[in-house]
Design a protein around this motif. Structure first.
Motif, short mmCIF file in Angstrom:
data_model
loop_
_atom_site.label_atom_id
_atom_site.label_comp_id
_atom_site.label_asym_id
_atom_site.label_seq_id
_atom_site.Cartn_x
_atom_site.Cartn_y
_atom_site.Cartn_z
N VAL A 175 9.90 4.11 6.88
CA VAL A 175 10.68 2.63 6.63
C VAL A 175 11.12 3.03 4.91
O VAL A 175 10.27 3.28 4.12
CB VAL A 175 9.69 1.64 6.55
N CYS A 176 12.22 2.56 4.64
CA CYS A 176 12.62 2.47 3.30
C CYS A 176 12.52 3.67 2.51
O CYS A 176 13.36 4.78 2.81
CB CYS A 176 12.32 1.26 2.63
N ALA A 177 11.65 3.99 1.38
CA ALA A 177 11.45 5.16 0.85
C ALA A 177 11.21 6.53 1.75
O ALA A 177 11.57 7.52 1.67
CB ALA A 177 10.39 5.09 -0.26
N GLY B 202 7.36 1.98 2.44
CA GLY B 202 8.05 2.08 1.35
C GLY B 202 7.34 2.26 0.29
O GLY B 202 6.12 2.30 -0.11
N GLY B 203 7.94 2.60 -1.02
CA GLY B 203 7.34 2.99 -2.40
C GLY B 203 8.46 3.05 -3.40
O GLY B 203 9.83 2.98 -3.14
N GLU B 204 7.99 2.98 -4.57
CA GLU B 204 8.98 2.89 -5.77
C GLU B 204 9.44 4.45 -6.02
O GLU B 204 8.89 5.39 -5.44
CB GLU B 204 8.18 2.37 -7.05
N ASP B 205 10.27 4.76 -6.98
CA ASP B 205 10.99 5.85 -7.20
C ASP B 205 10.05 7.22 -7.37
O ASP B 205 10.00 8.16 -6.62
CB ASP B 205 11.90 5.74 -8.34
N ARG B 206 9.16 7.04 -8.14
CA ARG B 206 8.22 8.12 -8.41
C ARG B 206 7.11 8.14 -7.53
O ARG B 206 7.03 9.76 -7.17
CB ARG B 206 7.47 7.87 -10.02
N PRO B 207 6.57 7.56 -6.94
CA PRO B 207 5.68 7.77 -5.67
C PRO B 207 6.37 8.41 -4.67
O PRO B 207 5.78 9.28 -3.94
CB PRO B 207 5.06 6.25 -5.60
N SER C 89 2.99 2.46 0.22
CA SER C 89 2.57 1.27 0.86
C SER C 89 2.90 0.17 -0.03
O SER C 89 2.03 -0.98 -0.26
CB SER C 89 1.00 1.27 1.05
N THR C 90 3.96 -0.08 -0.55
CA THR C 90 4.33 -1.10 -1.64
C THR C 90 4.54 -2.42 -0.85
O THR C 90 4.26 -3.51 -1.43
CB THR C 90 5.69 -0.66 -2.64
#
Length: 239
Positions: A96-98, A64-69, A20-21
């Motif tokens: 969405v995205c990630a 969406g989210g960063e790499d590690r999450p 949920s970035t």
């Protein structure tokens, strides 16, 4: 669809503590509102990553989210198995995205290494050389009957589509998958790189998900304000 709809549409916002970035939770609000305007009841579940995926969900949303999450989310969803089971029985999945990347067979990890995905879409994602940041506009596949889409992308992914999936849209401006197309779909599973949130900026896409969820047509609603905002955004991007 009338107000005597037999049961609420169950909307599951998957792992807001991990994915949920970029404000993609707004997609849940749009679906709730557009359903309510048609007298269709909804029930929304905010599913944390330490909870079991409810296989009786009607629409599953991933953000969406960063790499590690993203890696952690993929691992937990694979271990849980509920999202895969729900999709196999016909639930709608919008990512969405990630979230889009992890629906595929694999995606690029923190060092670019391949990480196993869920295999819900016949796609493979990896890291590109340059980051795609900016507005994206695309012409949607005609069979989906959705107007031109607009969104904001912020990713370094390159996504390759396999034989069992179709591109969501042809890129007018922006990067998308990196091959001239944006997003992918198969059956009722659909992924995109568009933030915005995507369903806020593209109510036609939100209505597509609702039609899939109810299994038929839905009543038209007054979209004059949304239409004006869309036109302003498209004009700002395309001139």
């Amino acid at each position: 669809m009338s107000s005597d709809h037999p049961k609420p549409i169950k909307i599951v916002w998957v792992y807001p503590d991990l994915l949920s970035t970029y404000g993609d939770q707004g997609n849940t609000i749009v679906l709730e509102r557009r359903a309510a305007l048609r007298g269709i009841p909804t029930q929304t579940v905010h599913l944390r990553s330490d909870e079991r995926v409810p296989v009786d969900g009607d629409i599953f949303l991933l953000g969406g989210g960063e790499d590690r999450p993203q890696i952690l989310a993929a691992q937990r969803l694979r271990r849980d198995g509920g999202l895969y089971e729900a999709a196999q029985r016909g639930a709608v999945v919008f990512a969405v995205c990630a979230g889009y990347q992890l629906l595929g067979h694999e995606f690029g990890g923190e060092e670019g290494q391949p990480v196993p995905g869920l295999g819900l879409l016949d796609i493979r994602s990896g890291r590109g050389r340059q980051r795609a940041v900016g507005e994206i506009v695309g012409e949607v596949a005609a069979e989906l009957n959705v107007p031109r889409i607009t969104g904001f992308e912020n990713h370094q992914g390159i996504t390759h589509l396999g034989q069992r999936v179709k591109p969501l849209a042809k890129v007018v401006t922006g990067i998308g998958n990196g091959d001239g197309f944006e997003g992918a779909y198969s059956g009722r599973v659909l992924g995109t790189y568009m933030h915005g949130p995507a369903l806020v900026r593209n109510p036609g896409l939100a209505d597509l998900l609702l039609r899939w969820a109810v299994g038929g047509d839905i009543q038209p609603i007054d979209d004059s304000w949304a239409g004006r905002l869309r036109e302003e955004r498209l004009k700002a991007v395309l001139g």
